[in-house]
Design a protein around this motif. Structure first.
Motif, PDB file in Angstrom:
ATOM      1  N   LEU A   1      -0.910  46.332  -8.555  1.00  0.00           N
ATOM      2  CA  LEU A   1      -0.837  45.008  -7.936  1.00  0.00           C
ATOM      3  C   LEU A   1      -1.659  44.986  -6.653  1.00  0.00           C
ATOM      4  O   LEU A   1      -2.441  44.059  -6.418  1.00  0.00           O
ATOM      5  CB  LEU A   1       0.620  44.630  -7.622  1.00  0.00           C
ATOM      6  N   ALA A   2      -1.516  45.999  -5.831  1.00  0.00           N
ATOM      7  CA  ALA A   2      -2.261  46.060  -4.575  1.00  0.00           C
ATOM      8  C   ALA A   2      -3.759  46.163  -4.847  1.00  0.00           C
ATOM      9  O   ALA A   2      -4.561  45.482  -4.190  1.00  0.00           O
ATOM     10  CB  ALA A   2      -1.786  47.255  -3.744  1.00  0.00           C
ATOM     11  N   GLU A   3      -4.146  46.988  -5.810  1.00  0.00           N
ATOM     12  CA  GLU A   3      -5.564  47.135  -6.137  1.00  0.00           C
ATOM     13  C   GLU A   3      -6.153  45.812  -6.614  1.00  0.00           C
ATOM     14  O   GLU A   3      -7.251  45.426  -6.200  1.00  0.00           O
ATOM     15  CB  GLU A   3      -5.750  48.224  -7.189  1.00  0.00           C
ATOM     16  N   ALA A   4      -5.425  45.103  -7.478  1.00  0.00           N
ATOM     17  CA  ALA A   4      -5.892  43.815  -7.979  1.00  0.00           C
ATOM     18  C   ALA A   4      -5.981  42.797  -6.853  1.00  0.00           C
ATOM     19  O   ALA A   4      -6.956  42.036  -6.756  1.00  0.00           O
ATOM     20  CB  ALA A   4      -4.966  43.315  -9.090  1.00  0.00           C
ATOM     21  N   MET A   5      -4.988  42.784  -6.004  1.00  0.00           N
ATOM     22  CA  MET A   5      -4.967  41.863  -4.864  1.00  0.00           C
ATOM     23  C   MET A   5      -6.203  42.070  -3.993  1.00  0.00           C
ATOM     24  O   MET A   5      -6.865  41.113  -3.601  1.00  0.00           O
ATOM     25  CB  MET A   5      -3.688  42.115  -4.053  1.00  0.00           C
ATOM     26  N   LEU A   6      -6.502  43.306  -3.674  1.00  0.00           N
ATOM     27  CA  LEU A   6      -7.633  43.605  -2.796  1.00  0.00           C
ATOM     28  C   LEU A   6      -8.970  43.326  -3.469  1.00  0.00           C
ATOM     29  O   LEU A   6      -9.903  42.837  -2.831  1.00  0.00           O
ATOM     30  CB  LEU A   6      -7.546  45.046  -2.304  1.00  0.00           C
TER      31      LEU A   6
ATOM     32  N   ILE B   1      -9.618  41.106  -6.053  1.00  0.00           N
ATOM     33  CA  ILE B   1      -9.812  39.674  -6.251  1.00  0.00           C
ATOM     34  C   ILE B   1      -9.913  38.944  -4.916  1.00  0.00           C
ATOM     35  O   ILE B   1     -10.770  38.083  -4.721  1.00  0.00           O
ATOM     36  CB  ILE B   1      -8.693  39.103  -7.144  1.00  0.00           C
ATOM     37  N   GLY B   2      -9.039  39.295  -3.979  1.00  0.00           N
ATOM     38  CA  GLY B   2      -9.121  38.692  -2.650  1.00  0.00           C
ATOM     39  C   GLY B   2     -10.434  39.012  -1.968  1.00  0.00           C
ATOM     40  O   GLY B   2     -11.043  38.150  -1.318  1.00  0.00           O
ATOM     41  N   GLY B   3     -10.889  40.241  -2.128  1.00  0.00           N
ATOM     42  CA  GLY B   3     -12.168  40.643  -1.547  1.00  0.00           C
ATOM     43  C   GLY B   3     -13.328  39.851  -2.121  1.00  0.00           C
ATOM     44  O   GLY B   3     -14.260  39.473  -1.398  1.00  0.00           O
ATOM     45  N   GLU B   4     -13.282  39.580  -3.426  1.00  0.00           N
ATOM     46  CA  GLU B   4     -14.326  38.766  -4.051  1.00  0.00           C
ATOM     47  C   GLU B   4     -14.356  37.367  -3.450  1.00  0.00           C
ATOM     48  O   GLU B   4     -15.433  36.819  -3.179  1.00  0.00           O
ATOM     49  CB  GLU B   4     -14.106  38.681  -5.560  1.00  0.00           C
ATOM     50  N   SER B   5     -13.197  36.781  -3.245  1.00  0.00           N
ATOM     51  CA  SER B   5     -13.126  35.441  -2.649  1.00  0.00           C
ATOM     52  C   SER B   5     -13.663  35.449  -1.229  1.00  0.00           C
ATOM     53  O   SER B   5     -14.444  34.568  -0.843  1.00  0.00           O
ATOM     54  CB  SER B   5     -11.681  34.924  -2.651  1.00  0.00           C
ATOM     55  N   LEU B   6     -13.265  36.428  -0.437  1.00  0.00           N
ATOM     56  CA  LEU B   6     -13.725  36.499   0.953  1.00  0.00           C
ATOM     57  C   LEU B   6     -15.226  36.753   1.027  1.00  0.00           C
ATOM     58  O   LEU B   6     -15.917  36.184   1.885  1.00  0.00           O
ATOM     59  CB  LEU B   6     -12.935  37.564   1.714  1.00  0.00           C
ATOM     60  N   GLU B   7     -15.738  37.594   0.147  1.00  0.00           N
ATOM     61  CA  GLU B   7     -17.178  37.856   0.109  1.00  0.00           C
ATOM     62  C   GLU B   7     -17.950  36.586  -0.234  1.00  0.00           C
ATOM     63  O   GLU B   7     -18.974  36.279   0.388  1.00  0.00           O
ATOM     64  CB  GLU B   7     -17.495  38.958  -0.912  1.00  0.00           C
ATOM     65  N   ALA B   8     -17.461  35.845  -1.213  1.00  0.00           N
ATOM     66  CA  ALA B   8     -18.121  34.586  -1.588  1.00  0.00           C
ATOM     67  C   ALA B   8     -18.091  33.597  -0.425  1.00  0.00           C
ATOM     68  O   ALA B   8     -19.084  32.895  -0.172  1.00  0.00           O
ATOM     69  CB  ALA B   8     -17.448  33.987  -2.819  1.00  0.00           C
ATOM     70  N   MET B   9     -16.984  33.546   0.296  1.00  0.00           N
ATOM     71  CA  MET B   9     -16.882  32.642   1.442  1.00  0.00           C
ATOM     72  C   MET B   9     -17.904  32.981   2.526  1.00  0.00           C
ATOM     73  O   MET B   9     -18.562  32.094   3.066  1.00  0.00           O
ATOM     74  CB  MET B   9     -15.469  32.681   2.027  1.00  0.00           C
ATOM     75  N   THR B  10     -18.027  34.259   2.834  1.00  0.00           N
ATOM     76  CA  THR B  10     -18.968  34.636   3.889  1.00  0.00           C
ATOM     77  C   THR B  10     -20.417  34.427   3.447  1.00  0.00           C
ATOM     78  O   THR B  10     -21.259  34.059   4.263  1.00  0.00           O
ATOM     79  CB  THR B  10     -18.747  36.092   4.367  1.00  0.00           C
TER      80      THR B  10
ATOM     81  N   TRP C   1       5.593  37.268  -4.318  1.00  0.00           N
ATOM     82  CA  TRP C   1       5.319  35.845  -4.111  1.00  0.00           C
ATOM     83  C   TRP C   1       4.291  35.675  -2.997  1.00  0.00           C
ATOM     84  O   TRP C   1       3.348  34.896  -3.137  1.00  0.00           O
ATOM     85  CB  TRP C   1       6.605  35.079  -3.763  1.00  0.00           C
ATOM     86  N   VAL C   2       4.461  36.400  -1.915  1.00  0.00           N
ATOM     87  CA  VAL C   2       3.526  36.277  -0.786  1.00  0.00           C
ATOM     88  C   VAL C   2       2.119  36.692  -1.212  1.00  0.00           C
ATOM     89  O   VAL C   2       1.145  35.996  -0.917  1.00  0.00           O
ATOM     90  CB  VAL C   2       4.007  37.089   0.436  1.00  0.00           C
ATOM     91  N   LEU C   3       1.992  37.801  -1.926  1.00  0.00           N
ATOM     92  CA  LEU C   3       0.669  38.250  -2.361  1.00  0.00           C
ATOM     93  C   LEU C   3       0.018  37.238  -3.310  1.00  0.00           C
ATOM     94  O   LEU C   3      -1.172  36.934  -3.191  1.00  0.00           O
ATOM     95  CB  LEU C   3       0.745  39.628  -3.014  1.00  0.00           C
ATOM     96  N   LEU C   4       0.802  36.700  -4.235  1.00  0.00           N
ATOM     97  CA  LEU C   4       0.255  35.696  -5.142  1.00  0.00           C
ATOM     98  C   LEU C   4      -0.062  34.390  -4.412  1.00  0.00           C
ATOM     99  O   LEU C   4      -1.047  33.714  -4.730  1.00  0.00           O
ATOM    100  CB  LEU C   4       1.206  35.452  -6.309  1.00  0.00           C
ATOM    101  N   HIS C   5       0.736  34.044  -3.438  1.00  0.00           N
ATOM    102  CA  HIS C   5       0.465  32.857  -2.624  1.00  0.00           C
ATOM    103  C   HIS C   5      -0.864  33.023  -1.885  1.00  0.00           C
ATOM    104  O   HIS C   5      -1.684  32.095  -1.846  1.00  0.00           O
ATOM    105  CB  HIS C   5       1.604  32.619  -1.635  1.00  0.00           C
ATOM    106  N   ILE C   6      -1.091  34.187  -1.329  1.00  0.00           N
ATOM    107  CA  ILE C   6      -2.358  34.460  -0.639  1.00  0.00           C
ATOM    108  C   ILE C   6      -3.518  34.299  -1.618  1.00  0.00           C
ATOM    109  O   ILE C   6      -4.529  33.652  -1.303  1.00  0.00           O
ATOM    110  CB  ILE C   6      -2.349  35.876  -0.019  1.00  0.00           C
ATOM    111  N   GLN C   7      -3.385  34.859  -2.823  1.00  0.00           N
ATOM    112  CA  GLN C   7      -4.459  34.747  -3.817  1.00  0.00           C
ATOM    113  C   GLN C   7      -4.708  33.292  -4.192  1.00  0.00           C
ATOM    114  O   GLN C   7      -5.856  32.858  -4.321  1.00  0.00           O
ATOM    115  CB  GLN C   7      -4.135  35.545  -5.087  1.00  0.00           C
TER     116      GLN C   7
END
Length: 161
Positions: A12-17, A19-28, A135-141
């Motif tokens: 779960l942590a690996e997936a979170m980081l 997928i979240g990293g992909e979103s943040l990279e695209a934003m920057t 829930w918090v991790l999925l909310h962040i995603q």
């Protein structure tokens, strides 16, 4: 490395980081491509936010949910100010990098310990008093994905004007 380990502590942590990293990279990338002028412009649509404000809000959201709620760090947040924030793109990209570098330790806390501060204030959504770490991790995603889409549409409107 998180807590002396070479890898994050769960799938779960690996997936979170990832997928979240992909979103943040695209934003920057979008911010850098737009530059200071366009990144700080609001489209001429009622209630629209500038690209800068959208990403600034995502940093505030991450600091709140991951840093304050999960990590227990009591990071101050002015959510309303996030939506009118302006400034140099390079500074915001740096802030995104800083919060992204802290995210692995916060995600590791979520999957290994749970939530450290259920009294954290700073969101109009969800209730830290009863939320599970999952829930918090999925909310962040969800928030990152939602705002990445908003950012992409905002970029498209601004660059086609």
């Amino acid at each position: 490395m998180v807590n002396g380990k070479d890898q994050v502590s769960s799938p779960l942590a690996e997936a979170m980081l990832e997928i979240g990293g992909e979103s943040l990279e695209a934003m920057t990338t979008i911010l850098a491509d737009l530059g200071d002028d366009l990144a700080n412009r609001r489209p001429s649509l009622d209630g629209a936010n500038s690209p800068y404000a959208i990403v600034f809000h995502c940093v505030g959201m991450l600091e709140h949910w991951a840093g304050s709620v999960i990590g227990g760090e009591s990071i101050p947040r002015d959510r309303d100010a996030e939506f009118i924030a302006t400034g140099p793109v390079d500074e915001l990209i740096h802030r995104v990098g800083e919060v992204r570098s802290r995210l692995p330790s916060w995600v590791d806390i979520a999957v290994s310990e749970g939530i450290r501060d259920r009294s954290a204030q700073g969101s109009t959504r969800g209730n830290a008093a009863t939320a599970t770490p999952e829930w918090v991790l999925l909310h962040i995603q969800r928030e990152l994905a939602q705002h990445l889409g908003q950012l992409e549409l905002t970029r498209d409107v601004l660059t086609q004007a």
